[in-house]
Design an enzyme around this catalytic site. Structure first.
Site, PDB file in Angstrom:
ATOM      1  N   ALA A  59     -31.645 -18.049   6.656  1.00 15.70           N
ATOM      2  CA  ALA A  59     -32.910 -17.973   5.848  1.00 15.70           C
ATOM      3  C   ALA A  59     -32.687 -19.306   5.328  1.00 15.70           C
ATOM      4  CB  ALA A  59     -32.934 -16.321   4.469  1.00 15.70           C
TER       5      ALA A  59
ATOM      6  N   GLU B  48     -28.826 -11.804  11.956  1.00 13.68           N
ATOM      7  CA  GLU B  48     -29.524 -11.099  11.759  1.00 13.68           C
ATOM      8  C   GLU B  48     -30.950 -11.262  12.259  1.00 13.68           C
ATOM      9  OE1 GLU B  48     -29.957 -12.020   7.148  1.00 13.68           O
ATOM     10  OE2 GLU B  48     -29.337  -9.125   7.579  1.00 13.68           O
TER      11      GLU B  48
ATOM     12  N   GLU C 179     -23.518 -15.287   3.681  1.00 13.97           N
ATOM     13  CA  GLU C 179     -24.406 -14.787   2.571  1.00 13.97           C
ATOM     14  C   GLU C 179     -23.482 -14.476   1.283  1.00 13.97           C
ATOM     15  OE1 GLU C 179     -25.119 -13.317   5.223  1.00 13.97           O
ATOM     16  OE2 GLU C 179     -27.521 -13.696   6.169  1.00 13.97           O
TER      17      GLU C 179
HETATM   18  N1  3HC Z   1     -31.249 -23.481   4.114  1.00 16.13           N
HETATM   19  C1  3HC Z   1     -32.455 -24.381   3.495  1.00 16.13           C
HETATM   20  N2  3HC Z   1     -31.567 -25.420   3.831  1.00 16.13           N
HETATM   21  C2  3HC Z   1     -30.118 -25.643   4.808  1.00 16.13           C
HETATM   22  C3  3HC Z   1     -29.921 -24.195   4.755  1.00 16.13           C
HETATM   23  C4  3HC Z   1     -30.082 -22.722   4.624  1.00 16.13           C
HETATM   24  N3  3HC Z   1     -29.655 -21.668   4.812  1.00 16.13           N
HETATM   25  N4  3HC Z   1     -28.342 -24.485   5.311  1.00 16.13           N
HETATM   26  C5  3HC Z   1     -28.032 -25.968   5.081  1.00 16.13           C
HETATM   27  N5  3HC Z   1     -30.027 -25.749   4.767  1.00 16.13           N
HETATM   28  C6  3HC Z   1     -29.680 -27.733   4.059  1.00 16.13           C
HETATM   29  C7  3HC Z   1     -28.185 -28.360   3.362  1.00 16.13           C
HETATM   30  O1  3HC Z   1     -29.176 -28.224   1.836  1.00 16.13           O
HETATM   31  C8  3HC Z   1     -28.718 -29.991   3.288  1.00 16.13           C
HETATM   32  O2  3HC Z   1     -29.868 -30.444   2.870  1.00 16.13           O
HETATM   33  P1  3HC Z   1     -29.713 -32.069   2.415  1.00 16.13           P
HETATM   34  O3  3HC Z   1     -29.209 -32.666   3.727  1.00 16.13           O
HETATM   35  O4  3HC Z   1     -31.361 -32.213   2.608  1.00 16.13           O
HETATM   36  O5  3HC Z   1     -28.527 -31.834   2.090  1.00 16.13           O
HETATM   37  C9  3HC Z   1     -29.174 -29.960   5.472  1.00 16.13           C
HETATM   38  O6  3HC Z   1     -28.853 -28.493   5.722  1.00 16.13           O
HETATM   39  C10 3HC Z   1     -27.422 -30.038   6.143  1.00 16.13           C
HETATM   40  O7  3HC Z   1     -26.618 -29.633   5.710  1.00 16.13           O
HETATM   41  P2  3HC Z   1     -25.240 -29.393   5.607  1.00 16.13           P
HETATM   42  O8  3HC Z   1     -24.932 -30.326   4.974  1.00 16.13           O
HETATM   43  O9  3HC Z   1     -24.697 -28.776   4.682  1.00 16.13           O
HETATM   44  O10 3HC Z   1     -24.786 -29.817   7.155  1.00 16.13           O
HETATM   45  P3  3HC Z   1     -23.148 -28.871   8.131  1.00 16.13           P
HETATM   46  O11 3HC Z   1     -23.715 -30.128   9.168  1.00 16.13           O
HETATM   47  O12 3HC Z   1     -22.054 -30.267   6.995  1.00 16.13           O
HETATM   48  O13 3HC Z   1     -23.687 -27.316   8.168  1.00 16.13           O
HETATM   49  C11 3HC Z   1     -24.016 -25.825   8.070  1.00 16.13           C
HETATM   50  C12 3HC Z   1     -24.539 -26.813   8.379  1.00 16.13           C
HETATM   51  C13 3HC Z   1     -22.631 -24.437   8.482  1.00 16.13           C
HETATM   52  C14 3HC Z   1     -25.262 -24.625   8.424  1.00 16.13           C
HETATM   53  C15 3HC Z   1     -24.283 -25.233   6.555  1.00 16.13           C
HETATM   54  O14 3HC Z   1     -25.828 -26.326   5.990  1.00 16.13           O
HETATM   55  C16 3HC Z   1     -24.266 -23.935   5.778  1.00 16.13           C
HETATM   56  O15 3HC Z   1     -23.421 -23.416   5.848  1.00 16.13           O
HETATM   57  N6  3HC Z   1     -25.532 -24.102   5.609  1.00 16.13           N
HETATM   58  C17 3HC Z   1     -25.964 -22.616   5.288  1.00 16.13           C
HETATM   59  C18 3HC Z   1     -25.848 -20.824   5.830  1.00 16.13           C
HETATM   60  C19 3HC Z   1     -26.140 -19.891   5.375  1.00 16.13           C
HETATM   61  O16 3HC Z   1     -25.041 -19.772   4.244  1.00 16.13           O
HETATM   62  N7  3HC Z   1     -27.028 -19.130   5.723  1.00 16.13           N
HETATM   63  C20 3HC Z   1     -27.344 -17.615   4.955  1.00 16.13           C
HETATM   64  C21 3HC Z   1     -28.453 -18.149   4.078  1.00 16.13           C
HETATM   65  S1  3HC Z   1     -28.309 -16.772   3.567  1.00 16.13           S
HETATM   66  C22 3HC Z   1     -29.687 -15.827   4.489  1.00 16.13           C
HETATM   67  O17 3HC Z   1     -29.895 -15.799   5.455  1.00 16.13           O
HETATM   68  C23 3HC Z   1     -29.999 -14.456   3.917  1.00 16.13           C
HETATM   69  C24 3HC Z   1     -30.765 -13.557   4.806  1.00 16.13           C
HETATM   70  O18 3HC Z   1     -29.696 -12.317   5.101  1.00 16.13           O
HETATM   71  C25 3HC Z   1     -31.620 -12.463   4.687  1.00 16.13           C
END
Ligand code: 3HC
Length: 649
Positions: free
Chosen positions: A76, A118, A138
């Site tokens: 998300a 998901e 998450e």
């Molecule tokens: N939403 C919005 N922005 C996101 C994002 C997300 N889920 N994931 C990454 N970004 C953004 C980062 O903030 C960053 O932005 P910036 O360049 O402006 O600072 C950019 O994307 C690149 O991210 P990284 O620097 O972390 O890039 P990497 O290549 O090192 O890593 C990644 C990529 C492994 C995808 C890492 O970003 C990550 O772990 N992201 C989060 C994944 C996550 O936690 N997903 C679950 C979200 S909650 C959810 O899905 C709820 C659902 O169950 C309803």
């Protein structure tokens, strides 16, 4: 779907986040929402619209979904969290996909995380690139998978494996996903080609639509939930999300699918509103923001770092060398004598062998890392290293001598670093003919457990050199924080001094430990220090006119943590550190400050700066102004009614 018509106008305004095409009887949907294909509102709208058209088109017999760019969907869009909901929300889209009247296949490359996985779980088939990873992280944001993940995953791979993935939050590689039954196949190469090929096969072989939501989540091990309850109570004290994850997965076993979804939604909303999740989301963004160094243009070119050298034979040198080997970078270790070198290499081998015994890595992995560490006895052997790190000399003069020798052998593009945080980088730089190449990289100890790397910029450190060590921090798996001097050591000294005085005033060691553990620290930050040795020059409680007596846990925490907050305000004002988020990450990753409290300055904002300011004045009244004077920055923020980050309450 009726909703799609009323959204069409909005859709036309939105950037082109996906494309739809028809390949024979396959409806092809390519998502393109850089950088990580997060499921932001425009993408959700576009996807819902594309799917409803493809569902209605009789010429389309199967649907293939994949992503452009570096990764499949990373989840998300976290930037939307905490703001008013924008419909359709993610669960709407996921459930719409689940109900597709024709087979849908998702081809995953890069990482399928959170809402991304998901969404893939609601597709009828999933295939993954051989180097892809799939996960539900998450929990690290203080949340649970809120788009059906806690209900579908146990139906597909069983309860225990689901708990491991959902509570552990660690993504699994594609081959493991295949053996778990999470994906139906693994492919090499292009996601688009693989997605189309699978969809064509689904048509040719008349593969039926297979909805995970229609499977049954069986409880093969009746005591698995109880086992996890005990484990969580032991290992996740203070956190909220792991406990709610457990409840949600239990619902998958105990309730029909739709009821389970409702329970998941309710638990998700509860977590979303929790202070724990707000703090963890703050830490997530801080960990990304920290790489954008104030005053250093984002496009500053970094020098390539393909190899390193470390000078020293003690624990720090070993640990630094191990960091490079762990990141698959070759590293040469230089010691003064053959005996010292042998001792150093022996300790490194012991480290990797004990890691094998603990199950941290396999023997083969340990051997690969060991093979990357090369011994050396002469400076000339360091000539090809891209970065040369001094990690041993005690005195400044000895360090300057090492730097002068490194300067003689280092190649023109070499970077010279010291691992000491509190050393004068400029004094070291002056010992070389290329001061712009000199910097400090201070690794929190032990580096295999702590992720903090403080990169200290000297007055003459070149922009490209600093950009290089910041980037290198990420390569090494560290949270690299830009500073002008070690803030971690400075803050630790301040809280240790207070702990020392508390002991002198009558608090017991156990009371200190208990207070910190109750707050959420695994152990008090100064636990590794011999407190008797802390700040020998500190004024004695007698001197301060303080009587020994019972001290409350609140006072213990206030004095140790507010002292840190005040010191951090001084460091911010003095320019030693640039942003509150830097301080938060330093304390979270350097000294185990509980991430669900967001770091000392995020925490300070929650408590209210006025409260902290008043407490500091009270301690000033009791103990005098030498160590208890509110930092001018704190005073100013209180006067202006602001917090470190936002408006104070
Ligand atoms: N939403 C919005 N922005 C996101 C994002 C997300 N889920 N994931 C990454 N970004 C953004 C980062 O903030 C960053 O932005 P910036 O360049 O402006 O600072 C950019 O994307 C690149 O991210 P990284 O620097 O972390 O890039 P990497 O290549 O090192 O890593 C990644 C990529 C492994 C995808 C890492 O970003 C990550 O772990 N992201 C989060 C994944 C996550 O936690 N997903 C679950 C979200 S909650 C959810 O899905 C709820 C659902 O169950 C309803």
């Amino acid at each position: 779907m009726a909703r799609c018509a009323w959204r069409r106008a909005e859709l036309e305004m939105a950037p082109p986040v996906l494309t739809v095409a028809q390949h024979g009887a396959v409806g092809a949907v390519a998502l393109n929402n850089p950088p990580v294909n997060a499921l932001s509102h425009p993408l959700r709208l576009a996807l819902l619209d594309a799917l409803s058209n493809l569902y209605a088109d009789p010429a389309v017999q199967a649907i293939a979904v994949w992503c452009e760019g570096r990764t499949f969907i990373a989840g998300a869009d976290i930037r939307e969290f905490g703001k008013p909901a924008l419909l359709p929300d993610l669960p709407d889209v996921v459930e719409f996909l689940d109900r597709a009247p024709k087979p849908v296949v998702a081809a995953i490359h890069g990482t399928a995380l959170g809402g991304g996985l998901e969404l893939a779980l609601a597709c009828h088939f999933r295939i993954a690139a051989a180097d892809a990873k799939l996960g539900l992280p998450e929990v690290t944001l203080g949340l649970l998978p809120g788009a059906g993940g806690t209900q579908r995953l146990p139906r597909l791979i069983g309860v225990r494996a689901s708990l491991e993935m959902i509570i552990g939050g660690v993504p699994v590689p594609a081959h493991q996903a295949l053996s778990l039954g999470l994906v139906d196949g693994v492919f090499e190469g292009d996601a688009k080609a693989a997605a189309l090929a699978f969809a064509e096969r689904a048509i040719a072989e008349k593969l039926p639509v297979r909805r995970v939501s229609e499977l049954c989540a069986r409880l093969d091990e009746p005591l698995v939930f109880e086992e996890y309850e005990e484990k969580l109570a032991r290992e996740w004290r203070g956190f909220l999300a792991p406990f709610r994850c457990l409840r949600a997965v239990r619902a998958a076993v105990e309730l029909p699918f739709d009821e389970g979804l409702k329970r998941e939604r309710q638990l998700f909303s509860e977590l979303m509103a929790s202070s724990e999740s707000k703090a963890q989301r703050h830490a997530f963004f801080a960990e990304r923001e920290v790489a954008k160094v104030p005053g250093l243009p984002e496009n500053t070119p970094a020098r390539p770092v393909r190899s390193a050298a470390v000078v020293g034979e003690g624990a720090t040198a070993r640990e630094v060398a191990q960091c490079f080997a762990d990141a698959q970078l070759p590293v040469t270790v230089l010691a003064e004598t053959a005996d010292a070198l042998d001792r150093c290499l022996y300790a490194i081998r012991e480290h990797y062998t004990s890691g094998v015994a603990r199950g941290q890595w396999s023997r083969a992995e340990a051997d690969v890392r060991l093979a990357l560490i090369r011994p050396a006895l002469s400076y000339e052997e360091l000539a090809s290293a891209d970065i040369l790190i001094e990690a041993g000399a005690e005195e400044l003069d000895a360090k300057r001598e090492v730097f002068a020798r490194l300067d003689k052998v280092g190649k023109p593009s070499a970077i010279f670093a010291t691992s000491a945080g509190s050393v004068d980088v400029d004094a070291l730089a002056a010992a070389t003919r290329r001061p712009e190449a000199v910097v400090a990289m201070h690794f929190a100890s032990p580096p295999d457990r702590k992720k903090l790397l403080e990169n200290v910029r000297g007055g003459s450190t070149g922009a490209d050199v600093f950009a290089t060590v910041m980037k290198l921090g990420k390569t090494l798996g560290k949270v690299a924080v830009p500073v002008r001097g070690s803030v971690a050591e400075r803050l630790l000294a301040r809280s240790s001094r207070e702990a020392y005085l508390l002991l002198e005033e009558g608090a017991s060691r156990e009371e200190l430990d208990r207070a910190f553990q109750e707050f959420g620290f695994r152990q008090a930050p100064f636990a590794s220090l011999g407190l008797a040795a802390v700040d020998a020059g500190s004024p004695q409680p007698q001197e301060l006119g303080v009587r020994r007596g019972k001290i409350s846990a609140d006072e213990i925490l206030e004095r140790c943590i507010y002292a840190v907050i005040n010191e951090a305000a001084l460091a911010l004002e003095g320019g030693v550190v640039a942003r509150p988020l830097d301080v938060d990450l330093i304390w979270i990753h350097g000294h185990d400050f509980p991430v669900y409290r967001g770091g000392p300055l995020f925490f300070a904002d929650q408590v209210g700066l006025r409260t902290i300011y008043d407490a500091i004045l009270e301690y000033q009244r009791r103990f005098g102004g030498q160590h208890w004077s509110p930092a001018p920055l704190l005073e100013r923020l209180v006067e202006e009614g602001r917090g470190f980050y936002a408006q104070a309450r």
